[in-house]
Each structure stands twice: as C-alpha cells, then as structure tokens.
Motif scaffolding. Structure first.
Motif, PDB file in Angstrom:
ATOM      1  N   LYS A 388      32.833  41.348  25.942  1.00  0.00           N
ATOM      2  CA  LYS A 388      32.169  42.280  26.967  1.00  0.00           C
ATOM      3  C   LYS A 388      32.167  41.742  28.277  1.00  0.00           C
ATOM      4  N   LEU A 389      32.790  42.292  29.137  1.00  0.00           N
ATOM      5  CA  LEU A 389      32.359  41.435  30.612  1.00  0.00           C
ATOM      6  C   LEU A 389      30.737  41.837  30.932  1.00  0.00           C
ATOM      7  N   ALA A 390      30.763  40.994  31.918  1.00  0.00           N
ATOM      8  CA  ALA A 390      29.430  40.832  32.371  1.00  0.00           C
ATOM      9  C   ALA A 390      29.037  40.666  33.748  1.00  0.00           C
ATOM     10  N   SER A 391      29.039  42.047  34.628  1.00  0.00           N
ATOM     11  CA  SER A 391      29.300  41.948  36.206  1.00  0.00           C
ATOM     12  C   SER A 391      28.494  40.950  36.998  1.00  0.00           C
ATOM     13  N   LEU A 392      28.987  39.708  38.282  1.00  0.00           N
ATOM     14  CA  LEU A 392      28.333  39.502  38.494  1.00  0.00           C
ATOM     15  C   LEU A 392      28.428  39.798  40.093  1.00  0.00           C
ATOM     16  N   ASP A 393      29.211  40.044  40.342  1.00  0.00           N
ATOM     17  CA  ASP A 393      29.455  40.514  41.662  1.00  0.00           C
ATOM     18  C   ASP A 393      30.375  41.815  42.173  1.00  0.00           C
ATOM     19  N   ARG A 394      29.644  42.479  42.680  1.00  0.00           N
ATOM     20  CA  ARG A 394      30.360  44.157  43.400  1.00  0.00           C
ATOM     21  C   ARG A 394      30.440  44.166  44.666  1.00  0.00           C
ATOM     22  N   GLN A 395      31.543  44.049  45.045  1.00  0.00           N
ATOM     23  CA  GLN A 395      31.117  44.515  46.944  1.00  0.00           C
ATOM     24  C   GLN A 395      31.894  45.635  46.978  1.00  0.00           C
ATOM     25  N   HIS A 396      31.311  46.482  46.948  1.00  0.00           N
ATOM     26  CA  HIS A 396      32.293  48.452  47.165  1.00  0.00           C
ATOM     27  C   HIS A 396      31.744  48.711  49.161  1.00  0.00           C
ATOM     28  N   ASP A 397      32.939  49.340  49.277  1.00  0.00           N
ATOM     29  CA  ASP A 397      33.062  49.960  50.642  1.00  0.00           C
ATOM     30  C   ASP A 397      33.190  51.004  51.062  1.00  0.00           C
ATOM     31  N   GLU A 398      33.300  51.693  51.079  1.00  0.00           N
ATOM     32  CA  GLU A 398      34.156  53.784  51.032  1.00  0.00           C
ATOM     33  C   GLU A 398      35.055  53.851  52.328  1.00  0.00           C
ATOM     34  N   ALA A 399      35.291  52.305  52.880  1.00  0.00           N
ATOM     35  CA  ALA A 399      36.339  52.476  53.299  1.00  0.00           C
ATOM     36  C   ALA A 399      37.233  52.120  53.150  1.00  0.00           C
ATOM     37  N   TRP A 400      37.799  50.271  52.638  1.00  0.00           N
ATOM     38  CA  TRP A 400      38.567  49.846  51.676  1.00  0.00           C
ATOM     39  C   TRP A 400      38.282  47.886  51.944  1.00  0.00           C
ATOM     40  N   ILE A 401      38.414  47.924  51.252  1.00  0.00           N
ATOM     41  CA  ILE A 401      38.173  46.040  50.926  1.00  0.00           C
ATOM     42  C   ILE A 401      39.155  45.523  51.324  1.00  0.00           C
ATOM     43  N   ASN A 402      38.598  44.523  52.209  1.00  0.00           N
ATOM     44  CA  ASN A 402      40.471  43.505  52.459  1.00  0.00           C
ATOM     45  C   ASN A 402      39.366  43.124  53.482  1.00  0.00           C
ATOM     46  N   GLY A 403      40.328  41.896  53.554  1.00  0.00           N
ATOM     47  CA  GLY A 403      39.268  40.727  55.015  1.00  0.00           C
ATOM     48  C   GLY A 403      40.156  39.308  54.845  1.00  0.00           C
ATOM     49  N   PRO A 404      39.489  38.425  54.946  1.00  0.00           N
ATOM     50  CA  PRO A 404      40.223  36.822  54.792  1.00  0.00           C
ATOM     51  C   PRO A 404      39.423  36.406  53.786  1.00  0.00           C
ATOM     52  N   GLY A 405      40.773  35.517  53.065  1.00  0.00           N
ATOM     53  CA  GLY A 405      40.263  35.754  51.301  1.00  0.00           C
ATOM     54  C   GLY A 405      40.230  36.436  50.783  1.00  0.00           C
ATOM     55  N   ILE A 406      40.802  37.755  50.617  1.00  0.00           N
ATOM     56  CA  ILE A 406      39.564  39.103  49.583  1.00  0.00           C
ATOM     57  C   ILE A 406      41.349  39.443  49.457  1.00  0.00           C
ATOM     58  N   GLY A 407      42.055  39.854  50.652  1.00  0.00           N
ATOM     59  CA  GLY A 407      43.458  40.630  50.245  1.00  0.00           C
ATOM     60  C   GLY A 407      43.165  41.460  49.269  1.00  0.00           C
ATOM     61  N   TYR A 408      44.437  42.136  48.300  1.00  0.00           N
ATOM     62  CA  TYR A 408      44.610  43.150  47.551  1.00  0.00           C
ATOM     63  C   TYR A 408      44.527  42.904  46.466  1.00  0.00           C
ATOM     64  N   ASP A 409      44.421  41.570  46.005  1.00  0.00           N
ATOM     65  CA  ASP A 409      44.901  41.541  44.600  1.00  0.00           C
ATOM     66  C   ASP A 409      43.493  40.223  44.820  1.00  0.00           C
ATOM     67  N   GLU A 410      43.329  39.028  43.561  1.00  0.00           N
ATOM     68  CA  GLU A 410      41.771  38.367  43.339  1.00  0.00           C
ATOM     69  C   GLU A 410      41.688  37.898  44.333  1.00  0.00           C
ATOM     70  N   GLY A 411      42.345  37.400  45.471  1.00  0.00           N
ATOM     71  CA  GLY A 411      41.856  36.741  46.463  1.00  0.00           C
ATOM     72  C   GLY A 411      41.485  35.055  46.408  1.00  0.00           C
ATOM     73  N   ASN A 412      40.202  34.932  47.029  1.00  0.00           N
ATOM     74  CA  ASN A 412      40.772  33.624  46.853  1.00  0.00           C
ATOM     75  C   ASN A 412      38.885  32.820  46.299  1.00  0.00           C
ATOM     76  N   VAL A 413      39.507  32.642  44.739  1.00  0.00           N
ATOM     77  CA  VAL A 413      38.272  32.487  43.772  1.00  0.00           C
ATOM     78  C   VAL A 413      38.556  31.435  43.099  1.00  0.00           C
ATOM     79  N   GLY A 414      37.691  30.710  42.219  1.00  0.00           N
ATOM     80  CA  GLY A 414      37.991  29.261  41.512  1.00  0.00           C
ATOM     81  C   GLY A 414      36.054  29.365  41.230  1.00  0.00           C
ATOM     82  N   TRP A 415      35.977  28.412  39.904  1.00  0.00           N
ATOM     83  CA  TRP A 415      35.265  27.494  39.431  1.00  0.00           C
ATOM     84  C   TRP A 415      34.720  26.041  40.483  1.00  0.00           C
TER      85      TRP A 415
END
Length: 820
Positions: A388-415
């Motif tokens: 099972k998945l449990a959503s913690l955050d949803r970023q939605h943009d009617e244009a498109w999602i990008n930006g520093p540290g976000i990009g087009y892949d997993e972006g800048n993330v970690g524990w």
C-alpha cells in the motif's frame, strides 16, 4: 606563485577592481572585432577551472583547467592553502577515486566505479580494494545489507560482494522474453510418447535420468535468485532493501512504431552523404513504467499499484476549453464530442515511479511518483508487506512541475537522521523551498520561505546542518548559506557580489568556491567555512589580450510589463548615447534559463558581441523574459500554452522602455537570439513588424509540432489534444507578417532543432513572395556551433544586418545587408 604573478592576480580579487570596473568609454588598447571575439576562447579569452573536487584528506583541490591553451582541458591540483597549480599525470589520475561515488553512513568508506570495475576505498587507511576485475562492465556501486556488503550492477542484474569473505552473490536474474513452458502436445503426440516409453527400456532410463536432473536443478535453483521474465520491457532502478528481503525494480515498456527523424550529414570523411538518426517529434507514444517487487523470502514477485494516489487520474484543465467548444456545435457533433470526452476521461494517466528510498535504519521507504504529463508529483510511503501507498504530499500544477531541486525526476529528496521525517523541495508557495513531512503524522513544515529560490540543498555529514545555495540577496546573485537541520535563519557564508558555486571539503572546514562576476570569468577561490571569512584566489585564467579591453558591467534594470509584472534585464549603454540612436535586444536561449544576472554568462560570445555593439553606438537590452529561471513558478510557467505570448510582449515592453526612457529611435530597434531566442526573434519579426526593424534568428524553432516531446509537451501539451496552443505558438503560421529585414542562420547537422525546421519556413516565405530575408547555412555545425570560422561568419552577418538597417531611418522593409 611568483611575485609578478601575484601582483597580476590581486586586482581580480574584487569585481570592482579597476581593470573590470564598469566603464562608459570605448576601449583604446584593443578595439573589438567580430574576428577577435569569435576565436577559440581557449586561445585568447582563457579557460576557467571546472569540475571542482577535494582530496579525501581535505588538503588538495582538483579541477579541470587549460592554461596551456591545448585542445582539451587537463586535470590540475593545488594545495588548499594556495601555491602554484600542478598538472596531474595520467598515472597519478589512475590512482585517484572518481567523484561519482557513494559513501557509507559514517563516511569511513567510499565505493566507486572506474573503467567498468568497482573499487572500495578505506578512508581511514587510504587503502583501495578492487571489487571486480572483469571484461563486463559493472556500475552503480553502493553499500547494501546495512552496509555489510557492496552492491553493483552487471548486465542488468544486481550483485553483492562481501568485503569480509570475498564472496560474490547474484541477487537478481532478469531475463528478456517469456517464461518457457512445457511444449504443448496433441493426442497423437501424447500416445506416441507413451508408446515409446512402454516399448524401449533405454528410452525409459533416459527419461528417468532427465527427471532426476530436473529435480536436482530445482533444488539448486532455490539457492539462486528467481528468474524474472520481463518480456519486451527494460529493467532499471534496481534497489535492494536494507534487510535484503526485497528487491525493487522499474520496468519500462518502450513504444513501438515511433518514427525517428533523420538528419543528413553532407560533409563527411567518406565523401558520401551519411544519415544521422536523431529523435522523435512531440506527441508520439511515450515509454510507460511499472514498479515491481521481488519478495526474496517468499520467492515471488508483484507489481505496485499507483492508482490509490489522490487525483492520479484527474484530467488536465485545458481539455475543458475544447469541451466547451464542442458543446457549441451541432447536436450531432456535440453527441460525438461527448462520447470522445467519456473515452478520454476513462483512460488512465501514465505515472512514473522513482525509488523506493529507504530510511537509514531500513524500516521505512517512500516513493516519488510523477505523472507523465508533469502536472502532478506525489511523495508517498510504501509498505511492502501490504503493498500500500500512503500519500504524504501532492504538488499539482495545471501548467507543469519543475524548478530548482524538483526537476523532472525524483528531485532533491531524502530522510532526516531521525528516520521519521522526509525532506524535499517544492514550489508550493510559488518559489522552490525546502520542506519536511512526517511519514507517520503527515505533518509538513517549511524550513525556508520568501520570494527567492533554494537552488541547491544538502545535509552536512553529521546531519545537523543544511548547506544551501540560493538567490536570496537578489534574483541575479547566487550565495551560499548554512542553516540548522530543523530550520531557522540562513547564515550567509559567501559575500562577493555575483555567483559562488561551492564545493565543501570532506572535513567541512573549508570551501572551494568557483566564483565569477558579470565581467569576470569563473576563477577558483578558497575560504574558511565561517561567516565573514575572506576568499583567497587560487587561479588566474584570462589572457593579457582579453584583459586589455574594459568589459562593461551592464546595469540590471526592471521593466514594468504590460500585465504589471517586473521583468529583469541587462542594459548596456554607450558612453555618449546619440539621441534617437539604434538599439538591439538580445534574447537568450533555452527558455528556462537566466541571463540578466551578475555572473559571467554562458553566452560569453554574445556578451562580448553586445560590448562590440555598444562600442558602435548601440544601446543593448538583454531580458529575462517570461519563462526564464531564477524568478519562481509564475515566471517559469508564464509561457504555458502560448509561447510567443508574454515572453514576446516582455520584449515589446522592453523596446517601449528604450524609446521612452533611453532616447532610442522607435525606427531603429533590432533583435537577435539563438534556439529559443531565435524562435522569439521570428515571432517578433512576424507579429510585431512595426516594433522591430531587423532581426537575426539563429538555429530557431519554427514550428513546435516538430520539436521534441520532453520539452514541448510540458508547455504546449500534445499537438492532437491542444492544437490551439501549437498554432498560436509557432512562427510558421505568422510568416506573412514579415516587413523588416530577417537573417536566419542554421547548422545543417543540428540534431536538436533540425535543419528541416528552417527549410520548411524558407519554403513558406518563398510561397508568400517575401524578399527581405536570407538564410545562411553551416554544413558541419550542430545546434551549438563549435568552429570559430562558423561563429565568425554568423556574427559578421548579424553585425552587417544591424549596421545596414538600424544606422539610418529608411522606408519600412529593410535589407538583410548581404546577398543571398
């Protein structure tokens, strides 16, 4: 460093030094010419240091450099305390660990790949062990099973190596194709086989031997990884869970039948025309992805469903526009359109999973999931036992999602080190900032905020401090900061105006800083890791010839756009501007790029050409139009569904400002740029012919339906779903509006914006009976020109275009300034 060299270096320590102070006088020592500034930069400008890396003991800094003006850069090293840079020998390089490496959690060991083999470096003893020595290529090394083992990939499968025993174990067995089964036999075949077994003892004996071998193989197979057949799908993203219980992998199904564009290469060594296969065009079927789990304990596999993510199948808002139009049609058409809408809504959006990313204690994992249309990104925990998945955050943009540290892949993330909170970057406020979310309570917290962008963020080795690059002081500056892991005030570490790109030493006591200013190319500095520390310059790269010209420090201004937005720009002015004089607007490329800033531009040739134009009496404006980076989400997405809209009107507003405030003649304004800048130039010349008298479009996109999918689909959606966006955004539809003088330049082996693009537009201009244009072609050039002769020819044509059409006010129409 010799005393004479030191004296020459010292004026470079600050960008306001005399040699590089803004000057409103033309150069007297070394007048600029196109031939001079378009030469090989290594031969007369100099080559800046790049690819900065520290030695593991924090005593030396390695970097690529080329002070000897060779054809290629070489590896150099310098002591952190200063001295003379030294070229590193090839033999010495072979003994250095590569920078593409992974450390263990305590930073006591480092595993890396070199030339297709894996190595393990003990940072305490400095000893290196070779993990593999094979003809096959091994890659993606990491620490596994709570860092007891080393993992790596070979031939698409996961292997581990035990440093204690030297044992290598294959952990996965992915195989292309379908799982083989027993051959199907009809009744006759079954009868004949039974007859043979009954009649012949040797057949019975051999069959019994076969069955015994198969039983032995089955018993042995239990000690080997399960064979996983992937059909026609490709495997990537193989991850072993910290306890070794699960192996996760991503399956990619490539589309079939997608047509690829061919670029002919005419000037070849063989003397024959050779075809260069390049890319598909926007709108073709794309790769689809699924996430698989191999449960080692249960010897079974399963796929993870992403359908429970909130809003995973929401349809884009732009489709409502077409639905509204359909409702205005006849009843028969409306019925048909409604049926089409129902089909669209029922179809599932394609999602792309990244991860899983396991906590350091190995107890928790999360995924990053992107929608293929880049309008959604989810961060969700994953429970492999329940799937099972449990959503913690949803970023939605009617244009498109990008930006520093976000990009087009997993972006800048970690524990975070508490193994409970996840950190990530998001444009939730309109600017990319750093956030945490609690995996259990789902509580979110913003660690940074404000009208600026966090462009890079990383944790210190002790996980107590954030190190952050941001444009907090001004959109056109990059400074380096630190901040407590829990958030709080940003402490600024670098202070020189311009941009500082920082590489921290392994002991985190010292910063290697690659620094530049508007009129000062990048150089290497070093400073203590504390506020107020003074940077010390380690390299000096520019030549005396380059330094003989007083390069301008253009003013950063704001243009108030028609819609009220503030648009930043660089302004270059002559020492004594002539009333009603000429002006040129330069348009940077890439779309999502920044150029109205206070560091050395990647458009160095254009920067120098702008200086040459000012020497000749032109006022030059360089605009960070809508769609540029560095200014947050609203500027980034200001071109959604309409390229040639706000990005072009920003240039029209810039031209208006030149006339109203800086005394430029409205009849003497030109425009030029390459790639996206070439596209804007074409749109300007075709749709704003009374504003721009002459324009040079270089390697220009002429029809977005012929560009690639990854870039174009984000901004304009698919051509067959959003035809309106493509029609109003493509210059080829507006060519009839051309009045002024147009120069077009294009490389014939351009694998990015294909030569076909400019050929199609040329045919359009011919059919429209337009005469005031020319096309200059460059047979050996790709999208980014390489040969100095090509650069020189191109910019001599551009200069002649402006000199011919902007230095006098004649009849509307103009001349390209050179024969066809």
């Amino acid at each position: 460093m010799r005393l004479s060299t030191l004296i020459r270096v010292l004026p470079w320590l600050l960008p306001t030094a005399t040699a590089f102070a803004q000057t409103n006088s033309t150069a007297t020592l070394a007048p600029l010419t196109v031939e001079k500034i378009m030469r090989d930069p290594a031969q007369w400008l100099g080559t800046s240091p790049s690819n900065i890396a520290w030695s593991e003991d924090s005593k030396r800094i390695y970097f690529d450099w080329n002070p000897e003006k060779n054809r290629r850069d070489s590896l150099y090293v310098i002591a952190a305390g200063g001295g003379t840079p030294r070229k590193v020998s090839f033999r010495e390089q072979r003994g250095l660990p590569t920078t593409n490496a992974r450390y263990d959690q305590r930073y006591t060991r480092k595993v890396y790949e070199r030339d297709g083999d894996i190595y393990l470096l003990d940072l305490k003893t400095g000893k290196t062990r070779r993990v593999t020595n094979t003809a096959e290529r091994e890659s993606a090394p990491d620490f596994a099973l709570r860092e007891q083992l080393i993992s790596y990939l070979r031939a698409g499968n996961l292997f581990t190596w035990d440093p204690a025993t030297g044992e290598t174990v294959q952990r996965t067995d992915f195989r292309k194709g379908s799982k083989p089964g027993d051959p199907l036999m009809n009744k006759e075949e079954k009868f004949l086989k039974a007859q043979q077994l009954a009649l012949f003892q040797i057949i019975r004996q051999r069959d019994q031997d076969r069955q015994a071998r198969e039983q032995a193989q089955k018993a042995l197979a239990k000690l080997r990884p399960k064979a996983i057949y992937t059909g026609t799908q490709n495997v990537s993203g193989i991850v072993l869970s910290p306890d070794g219980r699960y192996v996760t992998y991503r399956l990619a199904q490539e589309p079939t039948g997608a047509k690829t564009t061919i670029v002919p290469n005419f000037v070849t060594a063989s003397g024959y025309t050779e075809d260069i296969p390049t890319r598909t065009k926007v709108g073709v079927p794309q790769t689809t992805y699924t996430l698989g789990f191999y449960d080692v304990a249960r010897d079974t596999t399963f796929m993870v469903s992403l359908r429970d993510l909130p809003g995973y199948n929401d349809q884009p808002a732009y489709l409502k526009e077409y639905t509204a139009k359909a409702k205005a049609k006849s009843a028969a058409d409306t019925t048909k359109a409604a049926g089409a809408k129902k089909t669209t809504a029922a179809s599932e959006r394609s999602l792309v999973p990244f991860g899983p990313f396991w906590s350091e204690n190995g107890e928790h994992a999360f995924l990053v999931v992107r929608s293929a249309d880049n309008k959604d990104r989810w961060i969700a925990t994953l429970d492999p036992t329940t799937r099972k998945l449990a959503s913690l955050d949803r970023q939605h943009d009617e244009a498109w999602i990008n930006g520093p540290g976000i990009g087009y892949d997993e972006g800048n993330v970690g524990w975070l080190p508490d193994n409970r909170r996840i950190w990530f970057q998001s444009e939730a406020t309109g600017y990319s900032h750093l956030y945490t979310v609690d995996a259990a309570s789902k509580e979110k917290k913003a660690l940074t905020s404000g009208n600026f962008e966090v462009q890079e963020a990383r944790l210190s080795r002790d996980k107590k401090t954030w190190y952050i690059s941001a444009n907090k002081t001004a959109p056109g500056e990059k400074q380096f900061y630190r901040m407590p892991v829990t958030g709080g005030a940003l402490t600024q570490l670098t202070t020189l105006p311009g941009a500082s790109e920082v590489t921290i030493s392994p002991d985190e006591k010292t910063l290697a800083v690659r620094y530049s200013y508007t009129n000062k190319p990048w150089e290497l500095y070093v400073m203590d890791n504390k506020p107020g520390a003074k940077p010390r310059q380690l390299t000096h790269s520019t030549t005396a010839e380059f330094e003989s010209y007083a390069w301008r420090d253009p003013e950063i201004i704001k243009i108030k756009a028609t819609d009220g937005a503030d648009v930043y720009a660089r302004l270059y002015r002559p020492a004594s501007p002539v009333a009603q004089g000429p002006a040129v607007i330069f348009v940077h490329g890439a779309g999502y790029l920044q150029n109205a800033h206070k560091w050395w531009s990647q458009y160095s040739r254009e920067y120098m050409f702008n200086n040459l134009l000012v020497d000749k009496g032109y006022t030059v404006l360089d605009i960070d139009y809508r769609g540029s980076s560095g200014y947050g989400r609203d500027v980034r997405t200001g071109i959604y569904r309409y390229m040639g809209g706000k990005d072009l009107s920003d240039h029209v507003d810039g031209a208006k400002l030149l006339v109203e405030k800086y005394g430029v003649s409205p009849q003497r304004i030109g425009i030029y740029g390459g790639s996206y800048g070439g596209f804007i130039t074409l749109m300007a010349m075709f749709t704003q012919p009374d504003v721009f008298r002459a324009g040079a479009g270089l390697r220009s996109v002429t029809d977005w339906a012929h560009y690639n999918h990854g870039y174009t689909d984000n901004i304009l959606n698919e051509p067959y779903n959003d035809s309106l966006a493509y029609t109003r955004s493509s210059p080829i539809y507006y060519a009839e509006g051309l009045k002024g003088a147009l120069l077009m330049c294009h490389g014939m082996v351009d694998t990015n914006v294909h030569f076909e693009d400019i050929v199609r537009l040329s045919q359009r201009l011919i059919e429209l009976h337009k005469e005031n244009w020319e096309l200059a072609v460059y047979p050996v050039e790709n999208h980014g020109f390489e040969e100095p002769a090509s650069w020189t020819d191109e910019y001599k044509r551009i200069l002649k275009l402006f000199e011919t059409n902007l230095k006098s006010t004649g009849a509307t129409g103009g001349s390209t300034g050179s024969g066809q």
